[in-house]
Enzyme design. Structure first.
Site, PDB file in Angstrom:
ATOM      1  CG  ASP A 286      -2.138  -0.907   1.029  1.00  0.00           C
ATOM      2  OD1 ASP A 286      -2.417  -1.284  -0.128  1.00  0.00           O
ATOM      3  OD2 ASP A 286      -2.796  -1.239   2.031  1.00  0.00           O
TER       4      ASP A 286
ATOM      5  CE1 TYR B 123      -2.295   6.180  14.064  1.00  0.00           C
ATOM      6  CE2 TYR B 123      -1.537   8.113  12.874  1.00  0.00           C
ATOM      7  CZ  TYR B 123      -1.615   7.387  14.044  1.00  0.00           C
ATOM      8  OH  TYR B 123      -1.016   7.861  15.177  1.00  0.00           O
TER       9      TYR B 123
END
Length: 282
Positions: free
Chosen positions: A65, A177
């Site tokens: 990613d 996140y």
């Protein structure tokens, strides 16, 4: 077809993968343009990606990613669609694993990949601006001390936050996140931003979802050094008391490609183990 290539420098077999890409490119009549990492393994006769960004038909990233995000930040402002081949472990945003590389290139060349338009961010602070795919994070570096900020949505003051930091995420970044910090999962097609405090010093501050046309501003109240703004996991600038970080929808959405038959929920089940039933038990 003109295809940009972006590679992960940490993958030991990258040269072998690039050789497979070149074989397929010759078979399909694809012209390749590589970034610095690709050129290091492909040799001096390879074409430079930087000189041909505006001419690309698509970009293929070789990595996880992080590599896809790096390629997407380059391709997104030019309207170039991005397809990710996963060489790592999770690869939530990538379209398929490396053992499907040749199939992915054939589908891409034939125009059979599925395109999704993903909202992106324009972030401004301290006289600089950045383009973000996943998120912008305001946080402390080093010392474990609270960061005090004041948050605004458009012209309305939301309130003062005392926390380790604050994440402003797109729907695409909501599984990154933001999710680890307790934020909600947003379906990628949702036109929204989410502001997620990191370890807030009160139970009253929770994640806040706002419309994508809103502007979120974060004013730094703490006077201590070491406050940073991080874009998609990469530190970009240092902030001081009185600085304001402004985050809004970018005029350049990301054109993200996936393989036919895949969708957000199948990827959620397969890669994040979402739900009670494992993907191989369905």
């Amino acid at each position: 077809m003109r295809l940009g290539l972006v590679g992960s420098p940490g993958y030991p077999e990258l040269a072998v993968i690039v050789s497979r890409v070149r074989v397929m490119a010759d078979e399909l009549g694809i012209q390749l343009y590589g970034d610095d990492v690709i050129q290091d393994v492909a040799g001096p006769d390879s074409s430079d990606l930087k000189d041909h960004l505006a001419d690309l038909d698509a970009m293929l990233t070789l990595g996880g990613d992080g590599t896809l995000l790096r390629g997407a930040r380059t391709a997104g402002p030019h309207g170039v669609p991005v397809l990710g081949c996963n060489l790592g472990k999770l690869g939530f945003l990538t379209a398929g694993p490396v053992d499907r590389l040749e199939e992915m290139m054939r589908l891409l060349h034939a125009g059979d990949c599925v395109e999704e338009e993903r909202l992106t961010l324009e972030v401004e602070a301290a006289g600089s601006s950045w383009y973000a795919i996943n998120d912008a994070v305001v946080h402390k570096s080093g010392a474990a001390r609270l960061l005090r900020v004041r948050v605004w949505v458009d012209d309305d003051a939301v309130g003062q936050y005392s926390a380790d930091g604050i994440i402003v995420s797109t729907a695409t970044g909501s599984t990154a996140y933001s999710l680890s910090a307790g934020g909600p999962v947003l379906v990628p097609s949702l036109d929204a931003l989410v502001a997620v405090p990191i370890c807030p010093h009160t139970l009253a501050i929770r994640p806040l979802v706002v419309g994508a046309d809103s502007t979120i501003s974060i004013e730094i109240l703490s006077g201590m050094k070491g406050t940073l703004v991080t874009i998609d996991g990469e530190a970009r600038g240092e902030l001081t008391a009185g600085d304001r970080v402004t985050i809004r929808r970018s005029p350049h959405p990301l054109r993200l490609l996936r393989l036919p038959g895949d969708n957000f929920f199948s990827v959620l089940r397969r890669k994040l183990r979402w739900g009670d039933v494992r993907p191989d038990e369905e």
